[in-house]
Scaffold this active site. Structure first.
Site: not given
Lengths: 152, 569
Positions: A65-68, B512
């Site tokens: 689950i690549p995320h940014g 985050y």
């Protein structure tokens, strides 16, 4: 926030032949950029890859689950690819990955971002769901499956 | 001749019976040691067995040898890695802790039983130490995996505090016999000599024995016995030189257990068996020795002592001893609760009997009663309390079988056999996707009792046995691979994503949008966690940062190598 708000069938690729982590992330960036008028695919790729540098986003069982977070972005966007051949992704279980779900969110919305990520990780934790995902033959099928699963 | 045969019959029957009865222990969750003790009591003079046994000397001899073997085996299983986090707190507990516990309980006992305060202290010293047999067997009961900081502290404490209790007991007996004075410098000197000789004997003995195991050419079955006899030799030698034999044999075990040994698996397996035999023998004998009807009149007072020990003296001692080491309260509470008493107090209670001290019967009966209560209350709840205090780490899978291939002239290889659980991340996956480190290879898969070539398997199934052939120096890596595989399955505990320890805290904050402590934002995540746990992090340690949690996932040689990121929302 519903899954259908940020994932549409045209950002789902079935049976992709991307053969490396870099290629897969580029493909995902291209898909995501189509829904982000103010960001280029390069911006998105940068955001995803800088997260990968902190530690791979492969959550095990062949799923990543690549995320940014993204500047100049006012809404969350997701994309999904299912690979023909699993690729090395530096995953938590050291096993290759063949399902990739990417997510970018606006820089401001850290809380929603985290909630979405937790939901996605939970969704892919389900063994039956992963098997069904691998069996899907088209983007439409995958989209239907995701909406169904997220509704549960 | 017939008498001897009858003796053999009885002994074999008791041993056999105990082993058979132990199978119910797992079902009711009762500590095995309690069961052996009860079997002994049932076989004894007032039970259906009606055996009269009151030979204190024999009981003492069997008890000491058995305890030596148990400590040897405990040492063999103690990894040096444990010393990194557990050594100093454990040694404090083993010395200062025993003193505090003994003094508090002793003074109460003097008051309750109307004894001279020195006599009270003697009783305190007798029940002052935790028991290695009880701690090792209960902490390693099937399926238990305690957070390393707590487990290491408890194990090393129990392995090293017997010498202290033995020393206190002997010193107080001397003083009571000779009406001598308590605080003479030479008693301190005596203590130092005992520990010193014990430590030197253990460490040198280990070196010598490692060399001999790896260089002597023996029949394969003799290597474990070489270790057993060598251990007992050092044990007896240290004792006869005026040192602590218990400390010596424990350290000898640690020394051997952390070296690559020829036939190492075989040595471990045989010693597991010997340790079981020792525990059964020792507790049976002690159960036989006691006269239950003599316990009854003491029950009320002895219960008071036991409760004071469990709920006041031990927790206070733990609180004081662990204060410098900054354990969190859950860890302290657990260490306080697992102050298990076992065979050691009963064996120590034989000393006054052997020395012919007045009130010797009282010491013995009270000690016995306290051990019973401790095994019942604490022994029974070791696992549930760990769960309650969230100190259980989901157990990493162990190979169901690990075999050295001892082919002369070939580099050492091992065959590892793993069973895939119903939640294993490998199930339904193709063996092509299963990547093993180095030269290790999946040689075959056993499914429903039939052996398949690894190439003929299309997908792994739960219940498959994976046979892996690996060089000895790759074994550790493979074990870790399977552990990580299992941890990946446990998002609840270890989180959803991984972080490299080298990731910068400020980059994490950017990715985050969580705030990080300002003073720390130039640190890496690994450095930050290491700092948070005072340079001694263990797997399972966690720190919350706003809505995410960082969990130590994997350690190698004292360094954090993988960190889990858990979203707590």
């Amino acid at each position: 926030m519903q899954l259908s708000d940020f994932l549409s069938p045209d950002r789902i690729v079935c049976n992709s032949d991307a053969s490396s982590k870099k290629r897969a992330l580029e493909l995902l960036s291209d898909l995501l950029a189509a829904d982000q008028p103010d960001a280029t695919a390069t911006d998105i790729f940068e955001s995803l890859i800088s997260r990968e540098r902190l530690g791979g986003t492969g959550i095990g069982y062949g799923v990543a689950i690549p995320h940014g977070r993204l500047k100049n972005c006012d809404h969350a966007t997701a994309a999904f690819i299912q690979l023909k051949q699993a690729i090395d992704f530096d995953a938590i279980d050291k096993q290759p990955v063949d399902l990739l779900f990417a997510l970018v969110v606006p820089e401001e919305s850290s809380e929603d971002h985290l909630k979405l990520l937790a939901m996605l990780a939970g969704m892919f934790n389900d063994d039956d769901f992963r098997q069904q995902t691998r069996q899907c033959q088209s983007g439409q099928d995958l989209h239907r499956l995701f909406i169904e699963q997220a509704g549960n | 001749m017939e008498l001897l045969n009858n003796l053999l019959l009885i002994a074999a029957l008791l041993l056999f019976g105990s082993i058979v009865v132990s199978s119910i222990s797992a079902r009711v969750g009762a500590p095995l040691l309690l069961i052996f003790l009860i079997v002994g009591m049932l076989a004894g003079e007032e039970g259906p067995g009606n055996l009269v046994f009151d030979d204190v000397g024999t009981a003492y001899l069997i008890g000491s040898v058995a305890l030596g073997i148990i400590l040897l085996n405990g040492g063999l299983h103690t990894k040096v890695e444990s010393f990194r986090v557990g050594l100093r707190p454990a040694l404090t507990l083993a010395t200062v802790g025993v003193l505090i516990t003994s003094a508090l309980v002793g003074l109460l006992a003097a008051w309750v039983f109307d004894l001279h305060w020195l006599q009270g202290l003697l009783l305190g010293a007798i029940i002052g130490s935790t028991d290695a047999a009880a701690v090792f067997s209960l902490l390693h009961a099937r399926g238990m995996n305690i957070e390393r900081r707590v487990g290491a502290t408890l194990e090393i404490e129990s392995g090293s505090n017997d010498p202290m209790a033995v020393f206190l007991t002997i010193m107080l007996i001397e003083i009571l016999l000779t009406q001598g004075s308590l605080f003479a410098w030479n008693t301190l000197l005596l203590f130092a000599i005992q520990m010193g000789i014990g430590a030197v004997a253990g460490i040198l003995g280990a070196r010598l024995l490692v060399y001999m195991v790896n260089h002597l050419s023996l029949a394969n079955g003799l290597y474990p016995l070489l270790v057993t006899s060598g251990g007992l030799l050092i044990f007896a030698l240290a004792n006869s030189l005026g040192g602590s034999g218990f400390l010596a044999i424990y350290l000898l075990g640690v020394g051997l257990g952390n070296r690559k040994l020829h036939a190492g698996q075989n040595i471990l397996r045989v010693h597991d068996g010997l340790a079981w035999l020792s525990q059964i023998g020792m507790f049976l004998i002690l159960g036989l020795l006691v006269t239950p009807s003599e316990l009854l009149p003491l029950a009320g007072d002895a219960l008071l002592i036991a409760l004071a020990l469990i709920f006041v003296a031990r927790p206070l001692a733990v609180l004081v001893c662990l204060a410098p080491y900054r354990f969190v309260w859950r860890e302290q509470l657990y260490i306080a609760w697992v102050g298990l008493r076992g065979a050691v107090p009963i064996i120590l209670a034989l000393f006054p009997l052997l020395a012919g001290l007045e009130q010797a019967e009282l010491y013995f009966n009270v000690a016995f009663f306290v051990v019973l209560v401790s095994l019942l209350m604490q022994g029974w709840t070791v696992a549930p309390v760990a769960r309650l205090l969230r100190l259980e780490i989901p157990p990493g899978p162990e190979p169901v079988m690990q075999i050295d291939t001892l082919i002369p002239g070939h580099p050492e290889c091992e065959i590892l056999v793993y069973k895939l659980g119903s939640t294993s991340p490998l199930r339904n996956r193709s063996p092509d996707y299963f990547v093993l480190p180095g030269t290790a290879r999946l040689t075959s898969v056993i499914r429903h009792g039939i052996s398949y070539d690894a190439n003929d398997i299309e997908r792994f199934e739960p219940g498959d046995y994976l046979h892996i052939l690996a060089a000895s120096n790759e074994v550790e890596q493979i074990n870790r691979l399977f552990t990580t595989l299992e941890y990946a399955a446990d998002h609840q505990f270890f989180g959803d994503f991984i972080l490299e320890p080298s990731a910068r805290l400020c980059d994490l904050s950017t990715a985050y949008g969580v705030p990080v402590p300002h003073a720390c934002d130039t640190l890496s995540v690994g450095e930050y966690l290491t700092q948070q746990f005072h340079n001694k992090p263990v797997v399972g340690d966690r720190v919350k940062l706003d809505k995410i949690e960082l969990v130590v996932l994997e350690m190698e040689a004292g360094q954090i190598v993988k960190i889990g990121l858990k979203i707590t929302g």
